[in-house]
Design a protein around this motif. Structure first.
Motif, PDB file in Angstrom:
ATOM      1  N   GLU A 119       1.054  -1.447   0.029  1.00 37.65           N
ATOM      2  CA  GLU A 119      -0.314  -0.012   0.319  1.00 37.65           C
ATOM      3  C   GLU A 119       0.833   1.175  -0.024  1.00 37.65           C
ATOM      4  OE1 GLU A 119      -3.738   2.350   2.053  1.00 37.65           O
ATOM      5  OE2 GLU A 119      -2.577   0.559   3.249  1.00 37.65           O
ATOM      6  N   LEU A 120       0.939   2.142  -1.226  1.00 28.21           N
ATOM      7  CA  LEU A 120       0.971   3.264  -1.063  1.00 28.21           C
ATOM      8  C   LEU A 120       0.819   5.010  -0.830  1.00 28.21           C
ATOM      9  CD1 LEU A 120       2.518   2.591  -4.354  1.00 28.21           C
ATOM     10  CD2 LEU A 120       3.852   2.229  -2.176  1.00 28.21           C
ATOM     11  N   SER A 121       1.193   5.989  -0.589  1.00 33.70           N
ATOM     12  CA  SER A 121       0.320   6.839  -0.192  1.00 33.70           C
ATOM     13  C   SER A 121      -1.164   7.373  -1.156  1.00 33.70           C
ATOM     14  CB  SER A 121       1.864   8.330  -0.524  1.00 33.70           C
ATOM     15  OG  SER A 121       2.234   8.474  -1.373  1.00 33.70           O
ATOM     16  N   HIS A 122      -1.502   7.554  -0.397  1.00 33.15           N
ATOM     17  CA  HIS A 122      -2.728   8.100  -1.493  1.00 33.15           C
ATOM     18  C   HIS A 122      -3.485   7.050  -1.361  1.00 33.15           C
ATOM     19  CE1 HIS A 122      -0.612  12.113  -1.733  1.00 33.15           C
ATOM     20  NE2 HIS A 122      -0.125  11.784  -2.550  1.00 33.15           N
ATOM     21  N   THR A 123      -3.743   5.811  -0.845  1.00 38.27           N
ATOM     22  CA  THR A 123      -4.364   4.887  -1.011  1.00 38.27           C
ATOM     23  C   THR A 123      -3.969   4.010  -2.308  1.00 38.27           C
ATOM     24  OG1 THR A 123      -6.094   5.377   0.899  1.00 38.27           O
ATOM     25  CG2 THR A 123      -6.687   3.583   0.059  1.00 38.27           C
ATOM     26  N   ARG A 124      -3.216   3.847  -2.046  1.00 34.17           N
ATOM     27  CA  ARG A 124      -2.558   3.378  -3.983  1.00 34.17           C
ATOM     28  C   ARG A 124      -2.627   2.036  -3.523  1.00 34.17           C
ATOM     29  NH1 ARG A 124       1.059   5.743  -6.902  1.00 34.17           N
ATOM     30  NH2 ARG A 124       1.622   6.773  -5.142  1.00 34.17           N
ATOM     31  N   PHE A 125      -2.062   0.277  -3.997  1.00 30.87           N
ATOM     32  CA  PHE A 125      -1.849  -0.544  -4.288  1.00 30.87           C
ATOM     33  C   PHE A 125      -1.208  -0.831  -4.981  1.00 30.87           C
ATOM     34  CE2 PHE A 125      -5.215   0.432  -1.395  1.00 30.87           C
ATOM     35  CZ  PHE A 125      -5.097  -0.760  -0.598  1.00 30.87           C
ATOM     36  N   ALA A 126      -0.247  -1.874  -4.783  1.00 30.67           N
ATOM     37  CA  ALA A 126       0.307  -2.637  -5.880  1.00 30.67           C
ATOM     38  C   ALA A 126       0.755  -3.511  -5.633  1.00 30.67           C
ATOM     39  CB  ALA A 126       1.732  -1.138  -6.287  1.00 30.67           C
ATOM     40  N   LEU A 127       1.820  -4.494  -6.669  1.00 28.05           N
ATOM     41  CA  LEU A 127       2.757  -5.885  -6.578  1.00 28.05           C
ATOM     42  C   LEU A 127       3.745  -4.814  -6.218  1.00 28.05           C
ATOM     43  CD1 LEU A 127       0.994  -8.161  -8.900  1.00 28.05           C
ATOM     44  CD2 LEU A 127       0.722  -8.731  -6.681  1.00 28.05           C
ATOM     45  N   PRO A 128       4.572  -5.485  -5.345  1.00 29.97           N
ATOM     46  CA  PRO A 128       5.957  -5.452  -5.239  1.00 29.97           C
ATOM     47  C   PRO A 128       6.454  -5.282  -6.550  1.00 29.97           C
ATOM     48  CG  PRO A 128       5.361  -7.630  -3.775  1.00 29.97           C
ATOM     49  CD  PRO A 128       3.851  -7.069  -4.659  1.00 29.97           C
ATOM     50  N   ALA A 129       6.398  -6.289  -7.396  1.00 27.08           N
ATOM     51  CA  ALA A 129       7.656  -5.316  -9.008  1.00 27.08           C
ATOM     52  C   ALA A 129       6.832  -4.827  -8.974  1.00 27.08           C
ATOM     53  CB  ALA A 129       7.380  -6.745  -9.973  1.00 27.08           C
TER      54      ALA A 129
END
Length: 133
Positions: A95-105
């Motif tokens: 989970e990144l800032s501004h409630t964003r989500f991503a796979l580690p890659a």
């Protein structure tokens, strides 16, 4: 230029939503009882697979708003939020800032310091080892 970016985001969102609906329909069990068709809801493991598939296909961080739009009518907001929490706890999703989500890659190097679940940072750095040097 800004409108072109919005068009790309819209196209990506539509493509991801279509993919989710297609996979959802494949996973869903439909039982016929007389003239009535009954569809079973997917279990959390199946929804987790769909979330991971969407993040893999996006190849970039997705905002909570994007994820809600992609899964709207398929998975309720509370369930989606809970599943994202489980995936974060298992360090499968960042989970990144501004409630964003991503796979580690797909966490940009410039945003590693913005990761909200620190347990996944070592995984991200391992995947980005070649980019750092």
């Amino acid at each position: 230029m800004a409108s072109k970016q919005k068009t790309l985001d819209k196209e990506l969102g539509e493509r991801l939503r279509k993919l989710v609906i297609e996979k959802y329909n494949e996973m869903q069990e439909v039982t016929e009882i007389g003239d009535v068709k009954v569809a079973t809801a997917l279990v959390d493991d199946d929804i987790e697979k769909l979330v991971l598939l969407v993040l893999e296909e996006a190849k970039q961080p997705l905002s909570w708003r994007d994820l809600k739009a992609i899964f709207g009518g398929i998975v309720g907001e509370d369930r989606l939020r809970r599943i994202l929490g489980v995936l974060k706890a298992r360090n499968e999703v960042a989970e990144l800032s501004h409630t964003r989500f991503a796979l580690p890659a797909y966490v940009p190097l410039s945003e590693i310091n913005k990761v909200k679940n620190p347990g996944i940072i070592s995984k991200i750095l391992e995947l980005k080892k070649g980019e750092i040097q």
